[in-house]
Motif scaffolding. Structure first.
Motif, mmCIF file in Angstrom:
data_model
loop_
_atom_site.group_PDB
_atom_site.id
_atom_site.type_symbol
_atom_site.label_atom_id
_atom_site.label_comp_id
_atom_site.label_asym_id
_atom_site.label_seq_id
_atom_site.Cartn_x
_atom_site.Cartn_y
_atom_site.Cartn_z
ATOM 1 N N THR A 28 9.963 7.690 -15.517
ATOM 2 C CA THR A 28 9.214 8.350 -14.449
ATOM 3 C C THR A 28 9.837 9.679 -14.060
ATOM 4 O OG1 THR A 28 8.480 6.215 -13.606
ATOM 5 C CG2 THR A 28 8.375 8.063 -12.081
ATOM 6 N N ASP A 73 0.829 -1.211 0.000
ATOM 7 C CA ASP A 73 0.000 0.000 0.000
ATOM 8 C C ASP A 73 0.863 1.260 0.000
ATOM 9 O OD1 ASP A 73 -2.234 -1.639 0.056
ATOM 10 O OD2 ASP A 73 -2.603 -1.353 2.209
ATOM 11 N N ASN A 88 9.179 7.229 -6.138
ATOM 12 C CA ASN A 88 8.624 6.154 -6.945
ATOM 13 C C ASN A 88 9.413 4.866 -6.728
ATOM 14 O OD1 ASN A 88 8.204 8.800 -8.855
ATOM 15 N ND2 ASN A 88 6.447 7.461 -8.774
ATOM 16 N N TYR A 114 2.285 1.699 -3.441
ATOM 17 C CA TYR A 114 1.224 2.166 -4.339
ATOM 18 C C TYR A 114 0.975 3.661 -4.145
ATOM 19 C CZ TYR A 114 -3.336 2.873 -6.418
ATOM 20 O OH TYR A 114 -4.380 3.377 -7.155
ATOM 21 N N GLU A 115 0.827 4.081 -2.898
ATOM 22 C CA GLU A 115 0.564 5.498 -2.604
ATOM 23 C C GLU A 115 1.723 6.378 -3.043
ATOM 24 O OE1 GLU A 115 -2.215 7.049 -1.603
ATOM 25 O OE2 GLU A 115 -3.204 5.096 -1.662
ATOM 26 N N SER A 116 2.949 5.932 -2.803
ATOM 27 C CA SER A 116 4.122 6.706 -3.221
ATOM 28 C C SER A 116 4.149 6.872 -4.728
ATOM 29 C CB SER A 116 5.411 6.023 -2.757
ATOM 30 O OG SER A 116 5.516 6.033 -1.364
ATOM 31 N N ASN A 117 3.808 5.814 -5.448
ATOM 32 C CA ASN A 117 3.847 5.861 -6.905
ATOM 33 C C ASN A 117 2.748 6.731 -7.516
ATOM 34 O OD1 ASN A 117 6.114 4.284 -6.978
ATOM 35 N ND2 ASN A 117 5.059 2.411 -7.547
ATOM 36 N N GLN A 118 1.791 7.143 -6.717
ATOM 37 C CA GLN A 118 0.744 8.037 -7.219
ATOM 38 C C GLN A 118 1.251 9.471 -7.331
ATOM 39 O OE1 GLN A 118 -2.159 6.617 -8.378
ATOM 40 N NE2 GLN A 118 -0.900 4.858 -7.838
ATOM 41 N N GLY A 119 2.307 9.793 -6.605
ATOM 42 C CA GLY A 119 2.882 11.138 -6.634
ATOM 43 C C GLY A 119 4.063 11.204 -7.580
ATOM 44 N N LYS A 120 4.752 12.336 -7.547
ATOM 45 C CA LYS A 120 5.881 12.535 -8.451
ATOM 46 C C LYS A 120 7.230 12.502 -7.749
ATOM 47 C CE LYS A 120 3.555 15.253 -11.955
ATOM 48 N NZ LYS A 120 3.596 16.443 -12.777
#
Length: 119
Positions: free
Chosen positions: A116, A93, A105, A96-102
């Motif tokens: 990315t 989780d 990653n 996943y949450e980290s990869n939603q931002g910029k």
């Protein structure tokens, strides 16, 4: 520790490689951050094997502390690893949450990291 420079879409991205663990503690991450910043980079790629295994145990809060430093200083970070091997749902989780931002990653390859970070 070696730094390879990648130039993608007009951006210079530092890829840090080493045969040793570079980040054992949060202070090590801050030293790396300073080194990267001092050299003029705003994006860095590191590998799982260069980060202590404790980083991936969210109970000790090391990952949050380290990643917060990178976010605060606006240094984008990509960590390359095969994350499918981790079984912790909370870590999945978190990734996943980290990869939603910029800023932070978690990626499977250097190519994915470059794609990315070049955006």
């Amino acid at each position: 520790m070696n730094i390879q420079i990648h130039k993608v879409n007009g951006k210079e991205i530092a890829e840090v490689t080493s045969d040793n663990v570079i980040i054992q503690h949060a202070d090590d991450a801050f030293d790396l951050l300073g080194n990267i910043y001092y050299q003029g980079f705003d994006s860095v790629i590191i590998y799982e094997q260069n980060v202590t295994a404790d980083f991936f145990d969210l109970k000790n809060k090391m990952a949050g502390e380290i990643l917060q430093k990178f976010s605060n200083y606006r240094i984008r970070l990509a960590i390359v690893c095969d994350f499918s091997k981790f079984t912790s749902q909370s870590l999945k989780d978190f990734i996943y949450e980290s990869n939603q931002g910029k800023h932070i990653n978690f990626v499977a390859s250097v190519g994915e990291a470059l794609d990315t970070l070049a955006k």
